[in-house]
Design a protein around this motif. Structure first.
Motif, PDB file in Angstrom:
ATOM      1  N   LEU A  20      39.993  -9.277  31.299  1.00  0.00           N
ATOM      2  CA  LEU A  20      39.216  -8.121  30.852  1.00  0.00           C
ATOM      3  C   LEU A  20      38.098  -7.724  31.815  1.00  0.00           C
ATOM      4  O   LEU A  20      37.642  -6.578  31.803  1.00  0.00           O
ATOM      5  N   TYR A  21      37.678  -8.658  32.666  1.00  0.00           N
ATOM      6  CA  TYR A  21      36.552  -8.409  33.572  1.00  0.00           C
ATOM      7  C   TYR A  21      36.974  -7.531  34.748  1.00  0.00           C
ATOM      8  O   TYR A  21      38.075  -7.641  35.265  1.00  0.00           O
ATOM      9  N   TYR A  22      36.071  -6.677  35.179  1.00  0.00           N
ATOM     10  CA  TYR A  22      36.246  -5.933  36.431  1.00  0.00           C
ATOM     11  C   TYR A  22      34.864  -5.614  36.987  1.00  0.00           C
ATOM     12  O   TYR A  22      33.896  -5.468  36.222  1.00  0.00           O
ATOM     13  N   PRO A  23      34.737  -5.519  38.313  1.00  0.00           N
ATOM     14  CA  PRO A  23      33.439  -5.163  38.901  1.00  0.00           C
ATOM     15  C   PRO A  23      32.988  -3.814  38.348  1.00  0.00           C
ATOM     16  O   PRO A  23      33.773  -2.871  38.290  1.00  0.00           O
ATOM     17  N   GLY A  24      31.763  -3.757  37.907  1.00  0.00           N
ATOM     18  CA  GLY A  24      31.233  -2.523  37.351  1.00  0.00           C
ATOM     19  C   GLY A  24      31.319  -2.429  35.845  1.00  0.00           C
ATOM     20  O   GLY A  24      30.914  -1.424  35.259  1.00  0.00           O
ATOM     21  N   ILE A  25      31.839  -3.447  35.195  1.00  0.00           N
ATOM     22  CA  ILE A  25      31.948  -3.411  33.737  1.00  0.00           C
ATOM     23  C   ILE A  25      30.578  -3.238  33.083  1.00  0.00           C
ATOM     24  O   ILE A  25      30.451  -2.581  32.052  1.00  0.00           O
ATOM     25  N   GLU A  26      29.549  -3.795  33.712  1.00  0.00           N
ATOM     26  CA  GLU A  26      28.197  -3.687  33.158  1.00  0.00           C
ATOM     27  C   GLU A  26      27.718  -2.236  33.131  1.00  0.00           C
ATOM     28  O   GLU A  26      26.943  -1.852  32.260  1.00  0.00           O
ATOM     29  N   VAL A  27      28.180  -1.428  34.092  1.00  0.00           N
ATOM     30  CA  VAL A  27      27.815  -0.011  34.146  1.00  0.00           C
ATOM     31  C   VAL A  27      28.593   0.760  33.073  1.00  0.00           C
ATOM     32  O   VAL A  27      28.032   1.569  32.344  1.00  0.00           O
ATOM     33  N   ASP A  28      29.882   0.478  32.972  1.00  0.00           N
ATOM     34  CA  ASP A  28      30.734   1.163  32.002  1.00  0.00           C
ATOM     35  C   ASP A  28      30.408   0.765  30.564  1.00  0.00           C
ATOM     36  O   ASP A  28      30.568   1.569  29.646  1.00  0.00           O
ATOM     37  N   ASP A  29      29.989  -0.483  30.380  1.00  0.00           N
ATOM     38  CA  ASP A  29      29.677  -0.993  29.044  1.00  0.00           C
ATOM     39  C   ASP A  29      28.345  -1.734  29.100  1.00  0.00           C
ATOM     40  O   ASP A  29      28.309  -2.942  29.345  1.00  0.00           O
ATOM     41  N   PRO A  30      27.243  -1.028  28.888  1.00  0.00           N
ATOM     42  CA  PRO A  30      25.918  -1.651  28.981  1.00  0.00           C
ATOM     43  C   PRO A  30      25.713  -2.822  28.020  1.00  0.00           C
ATOM     44  O   PRO A  30      24.831  -3.645  28.242  1.00  0.00           O
ATOM     45  N   SER A  31      26.523  -2.933  26.993  1.00  0.00           N
ATOM     46  CA  SER A  31      26.382  -4.056  26.064  1.00  0.00           C
ATOM     47  C   SER A  31      27.081  -5.313  26.574  1.00  0.00           C
ATOM     48  O   SER A  31      26.903  -6.394  26.008  1.00  0.00           O
ATOM     49  N   TYR A  32      27.861  -5.179  27.653  1.00  0.00           N
ATOM     50  CA  TYR A  32      28.580  -6.333  28.194  1.00  0.00           C
ATOM     51  C   TYR A  32      27.607  -7.351  28.779  1.00  0.00           C
ATOM     52  O   TYR A  32      26.643  -6.998  29.452  1.00  0.00           O
ATOM     53  N   SER A  33      27.889  -8.616  28.530  1.00  0.00           N
ATOM     54  CA  SER A  33      27.066  -9.696  29.075  1.00  0.00           C
ATOM     55  C   SER A  33      27.972 -10.844  29.507  1.00  0.00           C
ATOM     56  O   SER A  33      28.603 -11.489  28.665  1.00  0.00           O
ATOM     57  N   ILE A  34      28.028 -11.089  30.805  1.00  0.00           N
ATOM     58  CA  ILE A  34      28.832 -12.211  31.271  1.00  0.00           C
ATOM     59  C   ILE A  34      28.259 -13.528  30.755  1.00  0.00           C
ATOM     60  O   ILE A  34      29.000 -14.470  30.493  1.00  0.00           O
ATOM     61  N   ALA A  35      26.950 -13.575  30.556  1.00  0.00           N
ATOM     62  CA  ALA A  35      26.332 -14.788  30.012  1.00  0.00           C
ATOM     63  C   ALA A  35      26.872 -15.097  28.617  1.00  0.00           C
ATOM     64  O   ALA A  35      27.134 -16.262  28.293  1.00  0.00           O
ATOM     65  N   GLU A  36      27.086 -14.074  27.797  1.00  0.00           N
ATOM     66  CA  GLU A  36      27.660 -14.284  26.463  1.00  0.00           C
ATOM     67  C   GLU A  36      29.095 -14.760  26.567  1.00  0.00           C
ATOM     68  O   GLU A  36      29.534 -15.623  25.798  1.00  0.00           O
TER      69      GLU A  36
END
Length: 91
Positions: A20-36
């Motif tokens: 499910l991960y891709y570079p830029g996921i944090e921009v596309d989904d601001p609620s995404y947290s790799i730490a979680e």
């Protein structure tokens, strides 16, 4: 849960997250947290030392963001952690 089941559960969690991960996921989904996501994987490890948990945290992040590069290292670390393979001793 046996050691083998625990290792398999962590690997399954990482596989889903890496897919499910891709570079830029944090921009596309601001609620995404790799730490979680990493915490979700770490929960499957159970009772391990703080040092091992931190070592696995870094390795899980690499395995999620670049699975091809980290796959073997993650498998080996889980196997060593669960005494499935003898631990490598550096000296």
């Amino acid at each position: 849960m046996s050691d083998r089941e625990r290792a398999d559960a962590v690997l399954e969690h990482v596989a889903v997250l890496a897919f499910l991960y891709y570079p830029g996921i944090e921009v596309d989904d601001p609620s995404y947290s790799i730490a979680e996501d990493i915490d979700w994987c770490l929960m499957r490890l159970g009772d391990v030392s703080h040092a091992e948990r931190e070592r696995m945290r870094a390795l899980l992040e690499r395995a999620i963001t670049d699975p091809t590069a980290a796959r073997e290292e993650l498998f080996t670390a889980l196997a060593e952690l669960d005494d499935l393979l003898p631990a490598k001793h550096h000296g």
